[in-house]
Design an enzyme around this catalytic site. Sequence first.
Site, mmCIF file in Angstrom:
data_model
loop_
_atom_site.group_PDB
_atom_site.id
_atom_site.type_symbol
_atom_site.label_atom_id
_atom_site.label_comp_id
_atom_site.label_asym_id
_atom_site.label_seq_id
_atom_site.Cartn_x
_atom_site.Cartn_y
_atom_site.Cartn_z
ATOM 1 N N GLU A 1 1.092 -1.387 0.217
ATOM 2 C CA GLU A 1 -0.088 -0.101 -0.185
ATOM 3 C C GLU A 1 0.916 1.252 0.041
ATOM 4 O O GLU A 1 2.029 1.356 0.002
ATOM 5 C CB GLU A 1 -0.961 0.043 1.318
ATOM 6 C CG GLU A 1 -0.101 0.100 2.606
ATOM 7 C CD GLU A 1 -0.900 0.573 3.608
ATOM 8 O OE1 GLU A 1 -1.351 1.771 3.354
ATOM 9 O OE2 GLU A 1 -1.231 -0.186 4.632
ATOM 10 N N LYS B 1 -4.382 -1.983 14.332
ATOM 11 C CA LYS B 1 -3.607 -1.109 15.165
ATOM 12 C C LYS B 1 -4.231 -1.068 16.530
ATOM 13 O O LYS B 1 -5.297 -1.040 16.804
ATOM 14 C CB LYS B 1 -3.567 0.278 14.604
ATOM 15 C CG LYS B 1 -2.573 0.446 13.407
ATOM 16 C CD LYS B 1 -2.977 1.576 12.507
ATOM 17 C CE LYS B 1 -4.169 1.415 11.748
ATOM 18 N NZ LYS B 1 -4.894 2.320 11.337
HETATM 19 N N1 PSU Z 1 -1.472 1.077 9.906
HETATM 20 C C1 PSU Z 1 -0.468 1.628 10.030
HETATM 21 N N2 PSU Z 1 -0.062 2.738 9.361
HETATM 22 C C2 PSU Z 1 -1.022 3.303 8.201
HETATM 23 C C3 PSU Z 1 -2.230 2.568 8.249
HETATM 24 C C4 PSU Z 1 -2.550 1.525 9.113
HETATM 25 O O1 PSU Z 1 0.745 1.318 10.619
HETATM 26 O O2 PSU Z 1 -0.608 4.084 7.688
HETATM 27 C C5 PSU Z 1 -3.123 3.048 7.189
HETATM 28 C C6 PSU Z 1 -3.475 1.887 6.113
HETATM 29 O O3 PSU Z 1 -3.436 2.476 4.860
HETATM 30 C C7 PSU Z 1 -5.022 1.600 6.431
HETATM 31 C C8 PSU Z 1 -5.314 3.015 6.907
HETATM 32 O O4 PSU Z 1 -5.832 1.274 5.489
HETATM 33 O O5 PSU Z 1 -4.376 3.660 7.677
HETATM 34 C C9 PSU Z 1 -6.751 2.988 7.730
HETATM 35 O O6 PSU Z 1 -7.330 4.422 7.822
HETATM 36 P P1 PSU Z 1 -8.872 4.742 8.293
HETATM 37 O O7 PSU Z 1 -8.685 4.406 9.607
HETATM 38 O O8 PSU Z 1 -9.060 6.067 8.006
HETATM 39 O O9 PSU Z 1 -9.800 3.514 7.399
#
Ligand code: PSU
Length: 303
Positions: A22, A156
């Site tokens: 990603e 996370k």
């Molecule tokens: N986990 C990490 N770093 C990140 C992300 C997740 O350690 O940058 C990113 C991933 O791209 C994940 C996104 O899909 O955060 C989720 O964002 P949201 O909670 O806005 O859906």
Amino acid sequence: MLAIHPDVQAALSSGAPVVALESTVISHGLPFPHNRDVALLLEQTVRAAGAVPATIAVVAGVPTIGLTSAQVERFAQAQDVLKLSRRDIGYAVASKRDGATTVAATMALAAAAGIQIFATGGIGGVHRGARETWDVSADLGELGRTAVLVVCAGAKAILDLSATLEMLETLGVPVVGYDTTELPAFYSAHSGLALTQSVASPAAAAAVWRAHREWGAGSGMLVTVPPPPTAALDAAEVETAISRALEQAAQAGVRGAEVTPFLLAAMARETAGESVATNTALLTNNARLAAQIAVALAQESTQ
Ligand code: PSU
Ligand code: MN
């Protein structure tokens, strides 16, 4: 229209293993220049394990499968890169913008290109306090409807992991522990949440994936790997940092797509950069395993 890097196209045409990576973690997840170094390190790690890396993003409106190093550099540095979940791809394409793809959008583009295996750090999930905010990552919905295997260290720890696991169950997404029967908590190996499915080799993970593709009604699957023991953070320390990060987010009134990048940056501050080191170690670990699974899958297919 998709722009597919020639190396990735060659691998896809010949049935060679490919691993999607990603780009939100590059543009919105880690600080410069560490983000660029990590992105290139992940690509090298995938190659060293015998697969072709495909870092995915929308480049000036073009969904791109396999960034060049110059494009990685641009996504690491530029301040005006959009954060794209699946719903945002159309807007980025129509307005010819640069957009970094989250897990959800990366899955969508990987599937469109015919890539089945994807490595990331942690998926998005149900946020703590979601009962009030309704903040649930679109990553979960995407996992429920797009047939891509995602290798990650769980979700996370800033999230509500128990609610996230329940939601994955509702959406029909298997959560398969790699050498563990406990959901990893990203920064540490332990969440206290039991998993009912686990595998102990890349070949076993590939076998579950092949069967899930047949029976999973088009949904994705998670293989969850604990962070390497030397890189894991102390759980109590993480919890303290999370409370402070959440407090700061509440005070700043952040909403929507800003929440996760805000919390990740706050965690980096609160752990004096230790969270960034852990994040890097587990990303590399996950990229290696994803490549091994992709290799096992390609071997099975040619038998
Ligand atoms: N986990 C990490 N770093 C990140 C992300 C997740 O350690 O940058 C990113 C991933 O791209 C994940 C996104 O899909 O955060 C989720 O964002 P949201 O909670 O806005 O859906
Ligand atoms: Mn959200």
